[in-house]
Scaffold this active site. Structure first.
Site, PDB file in Angstrom:
ATOM      1  N   LYS A  35       0.769  -0.895   0.250  1.00  0.00           N
ATOM      2  CA  LYS A  35       0.036   0.069   0.247  1.00  0.00           C
ATOM      3  C   LYS A  35       0.799   1.589  -0.127  1.00  0.00           C
ATOM      4  O   LYS A  35       2.313   0.604   0.456  1.00  0.00           O
ATOM      5  CB  LYS A  35      -0.877   0.064   1.172  1.00  0.00           C
ATOM      6  CG  LYS A  35       0.002   0.536   2.671  1.00  0.00           C
ATOM      7  CD  LYS A  35      -1.065  -0.190   3.212  1.00  0.00           C
ATOM      8  CE  LYS A  35      -0.171  -0.329   5.258  1.00  0.00           C
ATOM      9  NZ  LYS A  35      -1.423  -0.703   6.091  1.00  0.00           N
ATOM     10  N   TYR A 243      17.095  30.418   7.738  1.00  0.00           N
ATOM     11  CA  TYR A 243      16.022  30.828   8.317  1.00  0.00           C
ATOM     12  C   TYR A 243      16.183  31.170  10.111  1.00  0.00           C
ATOM     13  O   TYR A 243      16.417  29.904  10.800  1.00  0.00           O
ATOM     14  CB  TYR A 243      14.723  29.828   8.701  1.00  0.00           C
ATOM     15  CG  TYR A 243      14.331  30.620   6.571  1.00  0.00           C
ATOM     16  CD1 TYR A 243      14.218  31.704   6.537  1.00  0.00           C
ATOM     17  CD2 TYR A 243      13.742  29.226   6.248  1.00  0.00           C
ATOM     18  CE1 TYR A 243      13.904  31.567   4.850  1.00  0.00           C
ATOM     19  CE2 TYR A 243      13.623  29.334   4.808  1.00  0.00           C
ATOM     20  CZ  TYR A 243      13.465  30.656   4.512  1.00  0.00           C
ATOM     21  OH  TYR A 243      12.628  30.870   2.695  1.00  0.00           O
TER      22      TYR A 243
HETATM   23  C1  LIG Z   1       0.068  -1.658   6.982  1.00  0.00           C
HETATM   24  C2  LIG Z   1      -1.053  -3.293   7.584  1.00  0.00           C
HETATM   25  C3  LIG Z   1      -0.083  -4.278   7.266  1.00  0.00           C
HETATM   26  C4  LIG Z   1       1.342  -4.626   7.893  1.00  0.00           C
HETATM   27  O1  LIG Z   1       2.033  -3.591   8.203  1.00  0.00           O
HETATM   28  P1  LIG Z   1       3.321  -3.324   8.473  1.00  0.00           P
HETATM   29  O2  LIG Z   1       2.908  -3.524  10.554  1.00  0.00           O
HETATM   30  O3  LIG Z   1       4.188  -2.561   8.055  1.00  0.00           O
HETATM   31  O4  LIG Z   1       3.813  -5.561   8.961  1.00  0.00           O
HETATM   32  C5  LIG Z   1      -0.852  -5.028   7.831  1.00  0.00           C
HETATM   33  N1  LIG Z   1      -1.918  -5.195   7.476  1.00  0.00           N
HETATM   34  C6  LIG Z   1      -3.434  -4.604   7.717  1.00  0.00           C
HETATM   35  C7  LIG Z   1      -4.455  -4.697   8.196  1.00  0.00           C
HETATM   36  C8  LIG Z   1      -2.631  -2.776   7.433  1.00  0.00           C
HETATM   37  O5  LIG Z   1      -2.985  -1.994   7.501  1.00  0.00           O
END
Ligand SMILES: *Cc1c(COP(=O)(O)O)cnc(C)c1O
Length: 352
Positions: A35, A243
């Protein structure tokens, strides 16, 4: 070139996936979470690399990400949508063979009405109170849902990066209570859950951050971020830099100005407190992080290098996160779009 270079080691990502796969029994499938553009590293290249490494199932947050990933992977690998089936998604889900994880009665209804017979999974809420169907509602609708043959039941842990946290066992018990004996494959563990041990693995694990070199499974670093020096100047003792006159030279100094700033995902909280790396040596980031630029005190270097690293083998995304008061996930996903992304590793050319 006045843009920074983000080098992404695809071999390291593949090796991290294999190592996480080894953490569970051979009968447990290991998926890959890609994702948010594979946590900022590029879902196309990363997805193809992981498919080559052996991943057969991928998770993304929303259907649009799934549609883009399908173009990269081609037919075959399963692509699961954590956000479920939203209004307007049906055509995309059908045409690109995406599998939504349905999160509510409304989503179940929408899916079964608009795409009867199309694969889906169910996300259950075991206590995180973010996504998923809650226990009471699940009890009411499970017979209808099970009759439609979900391909997976999943849930997500709120505190998996803290092994001693009582929430882990609490959620595990809830997941058992909601899913035992139903005969549907189950998925519970992300990276942190994999490390909690076999009782958290069920049929399929879903690592994300551990693939990209982040805690809690910071095995092999994946990214290197090199910032070119745009300009160097000599500053007299007593002069200030940047800055708000954020830094004052205590001695005659040489100051290098580098091409990256908070618009590229370097938090302002790194101001004045972050080492930059020239090979094995460090120089301090001085003054404020500004939008497109940072400054470093390079007085002690024999010669000014063409670039300095802010992420490298010595300084991981978690190290930078600790300095800046955030988490490695946020450092990764904030990596800027101006960076030239360079991929290295065997997997570079291949088609999955
Ligand atoms: C983001 C997510 C993962 C992966 O989690 P990590 O901590 O990055 O391994 C797995 N399952 C769900 C539902 C998530 O939202």
């Amino acid at each position: 070139m006045a843009t920074a270079t983000l080098t992404i080691d695809l071999d390291a990502i593949a090796a991290n996936w294999r190592a996480l796969d080894q953490c569970s029994a051979s009968g447990v499938q290991t998926a890959a979470v890609v994702k948010a553009d594979a946590y900022g590293l590029g879902a196309d290249r990363v997805g193809r690399t992981l498919a080559q490494a052996g991943a057969r199932r991928f998770f993304v947050a929303v259907a649009e990400e799934g549609a883009a990933l399908r173009q990269s992977l081609g037919p075959g690998p399963q692509i699961n949508i954590l956000g479920g089936h939203m209004a307007g998604d049906a055509d995309m889900i059908r045409d690109l063979d995406l599998t939504p994880m349905l999160n509510s009665l409304q989503q179940v209804t929408r899916h079964l009405e608009s795409l009867p017979g199309h694969p889906f999974g169910i996300q259950l809420d075991t206590g995180m109170n973010r996504l998923g169907i809650e226990a009471a509602e699940w009890q009411a609708i499970a017979p209808i849902v099970l009759a439609a043959k979900p391909e997976m039941l999943m849930s997500h842990l709120a505190c998996a990066d803290e092994p001693e946290h009582p929430m882990n066992r609490h959620q595990l018990a809830n997941f058992h209570a909601m899913t035992d004996g139903l005969g549907v494959p189950r998925s519970f563990a992300a990276t942190g859950g994999i490390l909690l041990g076999a009782e958290y693995h069920f049929d399929l694990t879903r690592p994300g951050v551990g693939l990209y070199g982040g805690r809690p499974y910071a095995e092999r670093p994946v990214v290197r971020l090199s910032l070119p020096v745009i300009q160097t100047r000599e500053v007299a003792a007593g002069e200030t830099v940047g800055y708000a006159c954020g830094w004052t030279a205590a001695r005659p100094s040489v100051v290098a100005t580098l091409a990256a700033g908070y618009a590229d995902g370097l938090p302002r909280s790194l101001s004045g407190r972050t080492p930059l790396w020239d090979g094995d040596r460090t120089v301090p980031l001085i003054g404020r992080v500004s939008m497109d630029l940072i400054t470093a005190d390079v007085t002690d270097l024999a010669e000014v290098p063409r670039s300095l690293d802010i992420l490298c083998a010595h300084q991981t995304v978690d190290d930078l996160a600790d300095i800046g008061g955030t988490i490695g996930y946020e450092i990764l996903t904030a990596l800027g779009h101006r960076y030239a992304r360079r991929y290295t590793g065997q997997a570079t050319g291949g088609q999955a």
